[in-house]
Write a protein that holds these residues in place. Structure first.
Motif, PDB file in Angstrom:
ATOM      1  N   ALA A  60       9.479 -54.698  -7.818  1.00 12.67           N
ATOM      2  CA  ALA A  60      10.238 -54.754  -6.563  1.00 12.67           C
ATOM      3  C   ALA A  60       9.553 -53.878  -5.520  1.00 12.67           C
ATOM      4  N   PRO A  61       9.758 -54.183  -4.241  1.00 10.06           N
ATOM      5  CA  PRO A  61       9.156 -53.341  -3.207  1.00 10.06           C
ATOM      6  C   PRO A  61       9.694 -51.917  -3.296  1.00 10.06           C
ATOM      7  N   ARG A  62       8.848 -50.981  -2.973  1.00  7.85           N
ATOM      8  CA  ARG A  62       9.258 -49.577  -2.984  1.00  7.85           C
ATOM      9  C   ARG A  62      10.083 -49.263  -1.748  1.00  7.85           C
ATOM     10  N   SER A  63      11.051 -48.429  -1.950  1.00 13.57           N
ATOM     11  CA  SER A  63      11.850 -48.004  -0.802  1.00 13.57           C
ATOM     12  C   SER A  63      11.227 -46.742  -0.217  1.00 13.57           C
ATOM     13  N   PRO A  64      11.315 -46.579   1.107  1.00 12.78           N
ATOM     14  CA  PRO A  64      10.743 -45.378   1.709  1.00 12.78           C
ATOM     15  C   PRO A  64      11.492 -44.141   1.229  1.00 12.78           C
ATOM     16  N   LYS A  65      10.756 -43.080   0.883  1.00 17.33           N
ATOM     17  CA  LYS A  65      11.373 -41.888   0.315  1.00 17.33           C
ATOM     18  C   LYS A  65      12.061 -41.017   1.356  1.00 17.33           C
TER      19      LYS A  65
END
Length: 122
Positions: free
Chosen positions: A113-118
């Motif tokens: 899945a795409p990474r979410s911005p931290k």
């Protein structure tokens, strides 16, 4: 007859499709609660689900599951799932087939899945 036809192989309880189901069952029982006790309902569900995975949407999964149950070792429902998996692997080897656990892995890798911005970047 088409090579993917299930009618002829199901006549032989040692067919490759039946052995593929048993291999998938042994793998599942080895990695999913191998120390748990084997029950008849759990065995039937695992065999049926693995037969459906092998057949896919085409018909024949119930026939394949029935053939795999007939080829499977007699269930001693006091043993662990891991012990039963060993017995299943012996049936496969005695029939002249052999699969490693890696053979049960999907051929097409799963896409992460795409990474979410931290930090959110705001």
């Amino acid at each position: 007859m088409n090579a993917t036809d299930l009618k002829a192989p199901l006549a032989d309880a040692r067919s490759e499709d039946v052995m593929r189901v048993l291999g998938a069952v042994a793998h599942h029982l080895t990695v999913s609660r191998p120390d748990g006790k084997l029950g008849p309902d759990a065995l039937a569900v695992v065999v049926s689900s693995k037969a459906y995975e092998i057949c896919g949407p085409r018909s024949g999964a119930s026939l394949l599951a029935d053939a795999a149950m007939k080829a499977a070792p007699v269930g001693d429902f006091g043993i662990t799932r891991g012990e039963y998996a060993l017995r299943v692997r012996r049936v496969i080897a005695d029939a002249g087939y052999e699969w490693s656990d890696e053979d049960n892995e999907p051929v097409i890798p799963k896409i992460p899945a795409p990474r979410s911005p931290k930090g959110g970047g705001r």
